[in-house]
Design an enzyme around this catalytic site. Sequence first.
Site, short mmCIF file in Angstrom:
data_model
loop_
_atom_site.label_atom_id
_atom_site.label_comp_id
_atom_site.label_asym_id
_atom_site.label_seq_id
_atom_site.Cartn_x
_atom_site.Cartn_y
_atom_site.Cartn_z
N VAL A 46 -14.82 12.61 -12.90
CA VAL A 46 -15.06 14.01 -13.26
C VAL A 46 -16.25 14.60 -12.49
CG1 VAL A 46 -15.66 15.56 -15.17
CG2 VAL A 46 -14.09 13.66 -15.55
N VAL A 49 -6.59 5.17 -21.47
CA VAL A 49 -6.77 3.72 -21.48
C VAL A 49 -8.09 3.33 -20.81
CG1 VAL A 49 -5.78 1.55 -20.64
CG2 VAL A 49 -4.27 3.36 -21.46
N PHE A 60 -10.16 10.88 -8.98
CA PHE A 60 -11.59 11.04 -8.75
C PHE A 60 -12.29 11.14 -10.10
CE2 PHE A 60 -9.96 12.24 -4.65
CZ PHE A 60 -10.98 11.90 -3.75
N ASP A 109 0.88 -1.17 0.00
CA ASP A 109 0.00 0.00 0.00
C ASP A 109 0.92 1.21 0.00
OD1 ASP A 109 -1.64 2.12 0.49
OD2 ASP A 109 -2.55 1.31 2.32
N LYS A 131 0.31 14.67 -11.09
CA LYS A 131 1.15 14.08 -12.14
C LYS A 131 2.26 15.04 -12.60
CE LYS A 131 -0.69 9.94 -12.45
NZ LYS A 131 0.04 8.73 -12.04
N THR A 151 -9.94 1.80 -18.38
CA THR A 151 -9.76 1.18 -17.06
C THR A 151 -10.90 1.66 -16.18
OG1 THR A 151 -8.46 3.07 -16.29
CG2 THR A 151 -7.22 1.22 -17.23
N TYR A 160 -5.62 15.88 -10.08
CA TYR A 160 -4.92 14.78 -10.74
C TYR A 160 -3.77 15.34 -11.58
CZ TYR A 160 -4.15 10.54 -13.50
OH TYR A 160 -3.59 9.44 -14.10
#
Length: 276
Positions: free
Chosen positions: A96, A230, A94, A62, A197, A232, A193
């Site tokens: 949108v 992608v 999270f 974790d 990143k 997911t 997010y």
Amino acid sequence: MPNVPVAVVTGSNKGIGFSIVRALCHQFPGDVYVTARDPGRGQEAVKKLQEEGLHALFHQLDIDDLQSIRALRDFLKEKYGGLDVLVNNAGIAFKVHDTTPFAVQAEVTLKTNFFGTRNVCTELLPLVKPYGRVVNVSSMVSRLALGRCSGELQQKFRSDTITEDELVELMTKFVEDTKKNVHEKEGWPNTAYGVSKIGVTVLSRIQARMLNEKRKDDHILLNACCPGWVRTDMAGPKAPKSPDEGAETPVYLALLPSNADGPHGQFVSEKTVQTW
């Protein structure tokens, strides 16, 4: 101690991480570890690969829990004397339309995506053996978010001399600014997010620089990459790429041949170095 090469992929019981493990099982000449917070899900992923005739192993991890990271570190040190390939894929986003207050989204997202990833690197990078490969899974969103930062912030994030402490300070400031609801006034984009990143991409640039300074002769290559959009649980069903397609660039970087001298310290998408 048997000299078996070892690869570890964080957050790899599903999605892109699972596809990265699958590809490494096909191509990497050593042990490949699925890691997940939940041992049940991790074991299930290993079983799924076994059904495909592939051999993967499981270790709990974790990335929000320092003790869990250190347990993995001690295990790798003891069993393998180090680590050959590390893919930092674990992350959260999270949805949108999530109604969670933005300040909470910012704190939770950065806690995992930036601070958790950084803790993994702090503990595991010293274990990476000569000719090791480290891949930090970032996102194109980091570049878009960078473009939406104030000029002053862009300059800091693009600097070739920014230190890890300075980056941590900036990431912490973003979370604090969202709590005071002044983040936009302070030059931040409205994406937790994206900012998390940016942190991952800039951290990768800093780490590569440190490796050049301290371990130049070890030929370790470390990069950030974007897997693309992608399909997911995280990115949703409308995305154009399959998880296996999303795994292509991370796997390419994880398996750079031992005589390669780059890419290193770069942001890579579609197996191509992007300007940051």
